[in-house]
Design a protein around this motif. Structure first.
Motif, PDB file in Angstrom:
ATOM      1  N   LEU A  15       0.837  -1.195   0.000  1.00 12.16           N
ATOM      2  CA  LEU A  15       0.000   0.000   0.000  1.00 12.16           C
ATOM      3  C   LEU A  15       0.874   1.248   0.000  1.00 12.16           C
ATOM      4  O   LEU A  15       0.595   2.209  -0.722  1.00 12.16           O
ATOM      5  CB  LEU A  15      -0.922  -0.007   1.220  1.00 12.16           C
ATOM      6  CG  LEU A  15      -1.756   1.250   1.441  1.00 12.16           C
ATOM      7  CD1 LEU A  15      -2.691   1.517   0.261  1.00 12.16           C
ATOM      8  CD2 LEU A  15      -2.549   1.155   2.737  1.00 12.16           C
ATOM      9  N   ASP A  16       1.945   1.231   0.799  1.00 11.56           N
ATOM     10  CA  ASP A  16       2.882   2.356   0.805  1.00 11.56           C
ATOM     11  C   ASP A  16       3.382   2.637  -0.607  1.00 11.56           C
ATOM     12  O   ASP A  16       3.453   3.793  -1.043  1.00 11.56           O
ATOM     13  CB  ASP A  16       4.091   2.049   1.692  1.00 11.56           C
ATOM     14  CG  ASP A  16       3.738   1.790   3.156  1.00 11.56           C
ATOM     15  OD1 ASP A  16       2.619   2.129   3.579  1.00 11.56           O
ATOM     16  OD2 ASP A  16       4.602   1.242   3.863  1.00 11.56           O
ATOM     17  N   ARG A  17       3.743   1.585  -1.318  1.00 10.44           N
ATOM     18  CA  ARG A  17       4.271   1.740  -2.678  1.00 10.44           C
ATOM     19  C   ARG A  17       3.230   2.319  -3.629  1.00 10.44           C
ATOM     20  O   ARG A  17       3.542   3.181  -4.453  1.00 10.44           O
ATOM     21  CB  ARG A  17       4.758   0.380  -3.215  1.00 10.44           C
ATOM     22  CG  ARG A  17       6.017  -0.124  -2.567  1.00 10.44           C
ATOM     23  CD  ARG A  17       6.364  -1.521  -3.038  1.00 10.44           C
ATOM     24  NE  ARG A  17       6.644  -1.580  -4.462  1.00 10.44           N
ATOM     25  CZ  ARG A  17       6.935  -2.696  -5.115  1.00 10.44           C
ATOM     26  NH1 ARG A  17       6.956  -3.860  -4.472  1.00 10.44           N
ATOM     27  NH2 ARG A  17       7.192  -2.680  -6.405  1.00 10.44           N
ATOM     28  N   LEU A  18       2.004   1.835  -3.507  1.00  5.09           N
ATOM     29  CA  LEU A  18       0.950   2.324  -4.395  1.00  5.09           C
ATOM     30  C   LEU A  18       0.714   3.816  -4.202  1.00  5.09           C
ATOM     31  O   LEU A  18       0.607   4.576  -5.170  1.00  5.09           O
ATOM     32  CB  LEU A  18      -0.358   1.563  -4.161  1.00  5.09           C
ATOM     33  CG  LEU A  18      -0.477   0.150  -4.714  1.00  5.09           C
ATOM     34  CD1 LEU A  18      -1.898  -0.363  -4.474  1.00  5.09           C
ATOM     35  CD2 LEU A  18      -0.148   0.090  -6.195  1.00  5.09           C
ATOM     36  N   ILE A  19       0.621   4.236  -2.962  1.00  5.65           N
ATOM     37  CA  ILE A  19       0.281   5.642  -2.736  1.00  5.65           C
ATOM     38  C   ILE A  19       1.479   6.550  -2.958  1.00  5.65           C
ATOM     39  O   ILE A  19       1.330   7.720  -3.330  1.00  5.65           O
ATOM     40  CB  ILE A  19      -0.374   5.846  -1.357  1.00  5.65           C
ATOM     41  CG1 ILE A  19      -1.244   7.099  -1.373  1.00  5.65           C
ATOM     42  CG2 ILE A  19       0.652   5.877  -0.263  1.00  5.65           C
ATOM     43  CD1 ILE A  19      -2.426   7.076  -0.473  1.00  5.65           C
ATOM     44  N   ALA A  20       2.694   6.018  -2.774  1.00  2.00           N
ATOM     45  CA  ALA A  20       3.881   6.807  -3.115  1.00  2.00           C
ATOM     46  C   ALA A  20       3.945   7.031  -4.620  1.00  2.00           C
ATOM     47  O   ALA A  20       4.394   8.082  -5.096  1.00  2.00           O
ATOM     48  CB  ALA A  20       5.143   6.106  -2.626  1.00  2.00           C
ATOM     49  N   ARG A  21       3.469   6.051  -5.376  1.00  3.31           N
ATOM     50  CA  ARG A  21       3.445   6.159  -6.835  1.00  3.31           C
ATOM     51  C   ARG A  21       2.399   7.163  -7.300  1.00  3.31           C
ATOM     52  O   ARG A  21       2.632   7.929  -8.235  1.00  3.31           O
ATOM     53  CB  ARG A  21       3.135   4.769  -7.421  1.00  3.31           C
ATOM     54  CG  ARG A  21       2.871   4.747  -8.910  1.00  3.31           C
ATOM     55  CD  ARG A  21       2.311   3.398  -9.326  1.00  3.31           C
ATOM     56  NE  ARG A  21       2.003   3.402 -10.753  1.00  3.31           N
ATOM     57  CZ  ARG A  21       0.853   3.822 -11.265  1.00  3.31           C
ATOM     58  NH1 ARG A  21      -0.103   4.277 -10.461  1.00  3.31           N
ATOM     59  NH2 ARG A  21       0.654   3.795 -12.582  1.00  3.31           N
ATOM     60  N   ASP A  22       1.219   7.162  -6.647  1.00  4.98           N
ATOM     61  CA  ASP A  22       0.117   8.011  -7.103  1.00  4.98           C
ATOM     62  C   ASP A  22      -0.827   8.283  -5.941  1.00  4.98           C
ATOM     63  O   ASP A  22      -1.618   7.421  -5.565  1.00  4.98           O
ATOM     64  CB  ASP A  22      -0.634   7.334  -8.246  1.00  4.98           C
ATOM     65  CG  ASP A  22      -1.682   8.226  -8.881  1.00  4.98           C
ATOM     66  OD1 ASP A  22      -1.885   9.346  -8.382  1.00  4.98           O
ATOM     67  OD2 ASP A  22      -2.304   7.811  -9.873  1.00  4.98           O
ATOM     68  N   ALA A  23      -0.716   9.475  -5.367  1.00  4.41           N
ATOM     69  CA  ALA A  23      -1.534   9.841  -4.214  1.00  4.41           C
ATOM     70  C   ALA A  23      -2.798  10.586  -4.619  1.00  4.41           C
ATOM     71  O   ALA A  23      -3.362  11.339  -3.826  1.00  4.41           O
ATOM     72  CB  ALA A  23      -0.716  10.681  -3.235  1.00  4.41           C
ATOM     73  N   LEU A  73     -12.086   4.501   0.281  1.00  3.84           N
ATOM     74  CA  LEU A  73     -11.050   5.242  -0.435  1.00  3.84           C
ATOM     75  C   LEU A  73     -10.279   4.256  -1.305  1.00  3.84           C
ATOM     76  O   LEU A  73      -9.818   3.220  -0.819  1.00  3.84           O
ATOM     77  CB  LEU A  73     -10.135   5.931   0.569  1.00  3.84           C
ATOM     78  CG  LEU A  73      -9.098   6.909   0.030  1.00  3.84           C
ATOM     79  CD1 LEU A  73      -8.890   8.055   1.030  1.00  3.84           C
ATOM     80  CD2 LEU A  73      -7.778   6.224  -0.228  1.00  3.84           C
ATOM     81  N   ILE A  74     -10.169   4.563  -2.594  1.00  8.79           N
ATOM     82  CA  ILE A  74      -9.516   3.664  -3.548  1.00  8.79           C
ATOM     83  C   ILE A  74      -8.200   4.273  -4.002  1.00  8.79           C
ATOM     84  O   ILE A  74      -8.147   5.425  -4.448  1.00  8.79           O
ATOM     85  CB  ILE A  74     -10.415   3.390  -4.766  1.00  8.79           C
ATOM     86  CG1 ILE A  74     -11.736   2.764  -4.313  1.00  8.79           C
ATOM     87  CG2 ILE A  74      -9.703   2.480  -5.771  1.00  8.79           C
ATOM     88  CD1 ILE A  74     -12.742   2.572  -5.437  1.00  8.79           C
ATOM     89  N   VAL A  75      -7.134   3.487  -3.877  1.00  6.01           N
ATOM     90  CA  VAL A  75      -5.807   3.878  -4.352  1.00  6.01           C
ATOM     91  C   VAL A  75      -5.529   3.093  -5.628  1.00  6.01           C
ATOM     92  O   VAL A  75      -5.568   1.857  -5.629  1.00  6.01           O
ATOM     93  CB  VAL A  75      -4.719   3.577  -3.299  1.00  6.01           C
ATOM     94  CG1 VAL A  75      -3.352   4.040  -3.795  1.00  6.01           C
ATOM     95  CG2 VAL A  75      -5.063   4.241  -1.967  1.00  6.01           C
ATOM     96  N   HIS A  76      -5.263   3.800  -6.702  1.00 10.52           N
ATOM     97  CA  HIS A  76      -5.092   3.167  -8.001  1.00 10.52           C
ATOM     98  C   HIS A  76      -3.609   2.920  -8.313  1.00 10.52           C
ATOM     99  O   HIS A  76      -2.782   3.814  -8.184  1.00 10.52           O
ATOM    100  CB  HIS A  76      -5.697   4.050  -9.097  1.00 10.52           C
ATOM    101  CG  HIS A  76      -7.138   4.375  -8.862  1.00 10.52           C
ATOM    102  ND1 HIS A  76      -8.158   3.537  -9.252  1.00 10.52           N
ATOM    103  CD2 HIS A  76      -7.733   5.431  -8.249  1.00 10.52           C
ATOM    104  CE1 HIS A  76      -9.316   4.070  -8.903  1.00 10.52           C
ATOM    105  NE2 HIS A  76      -9.089   5.217  -8.292  1.00 10.52           N
ATOM    106  N   GLY A  77      -3.315   1.698  -8.738  1.00 13.86           N
ATOM    107  CA  GLY A  77      -1.973   1.360  -9.169  1.00 13.86           C
ATOM    108  C   GLY A  77      -1.914   1.224 -10.678  1.00 13.86           C
ATOM    109  O   GLY A  77      -2.865   1.555 -11.386  1.00 13.86           O
TER     110      GLY A  77
END
Length: 211
Positions: A15-23, A73-77
């Motif tokens: 999850l950290d990686r996903l949101i670091a990529r695109d917040a 809340l949806i975090v998109h990868g």
């Protein structure tokens, strides 16, 4: 979210990686009548162990600024189309097209705020994070009346996650030759998303091969 066991992730570092990529996330709430409402917004993310807090703000006229309570809340990868033509067993196994992707769904509770100091902190940290990303240096200056006055046009929020679903659909249910064939097909595309998906697929493949 439908998540077959092969595609489920439990490591919150993903999850950290996903949101670091695109917040830039999708926030879904329901109004008093139960109708869904969606906003797409940049956020600040903090995690301490399993405790996850996400902050951001809306334009005050946004109806979601008057919602509080349960939220999604949806975090998109990254995501990419996979052609069955890339699989060595495409004929014998009658392979069909699919889409590989990584995504996170965070279920939790939303709190809103109109406190000026809290809003100033959110705007300042958001601008610092994103200005650094683009190599610029604009800063929010709360001591300036024209900057401080802008806070009257927004409502802030704090979202605390209570359940996290991570789905990384990366061909884990395929034999190694298919994974490598599809990854090669993706890497041949002129598409940064496709390259990211290929890298994730090969990363998962190495995990599978490790004792």
């Amino acid at each position: 979210m439908y998540t077959p066991r092969a595609f489920a992730e439990t490591d919150l570092r993903e999850l950290d990686r996903l949101i670091a990529r695109d917040a830039f996330v999708t926030l879904i709430t329901t109004d008093a009548g139960g109708a869904p409402f969606v906003s797409h917004i940049p956020v600040l993310y903090a995690r301490d162990g399993e405790r996850i807090v996400i902050e951001g703000h809306w334009a005050r006229p946004n109806p979601q600024a008057r919602h509080a309570g349960p939220a999604l809340l949806i975090v998109h990868g990254p995501h990419a189309y996979l052609s069955p033509g890339w699989y060595p067993d495409k004929e014998s196994a009658a392979r069909v097209p699919t889409w590989n992707y990584a995504v996170a769904h965070l279920h939790g509770t939303l709190e809103t705020t109109e406190d000026a100091a809290t809003l100033a902190g959110i705007v300042d940290r958001l601008s610092q994070a994103n200005e650094t990303r683009v190599g610029s240096d604009w800063r929010f200056e709360p001591a300036r009346p024209d900057h401080a006055g802008q806070l009257r046009g927004i409502t802030g929020f704090r979202f605390q996650a209570e359940r996290v679903e991570l789905k990384f659909k990366l061909s884990q249910n395929h034999p190694e030759t298919n994974v490598r064939g599809a990854a090669a097909g993706l890497r041949a595309q002129d598409d940064a998303n496709a390259h990211e998906v290929a890298a994730l697929m090969l990363e998962r493949l190495e995990r599978r091969r490790s004792p």
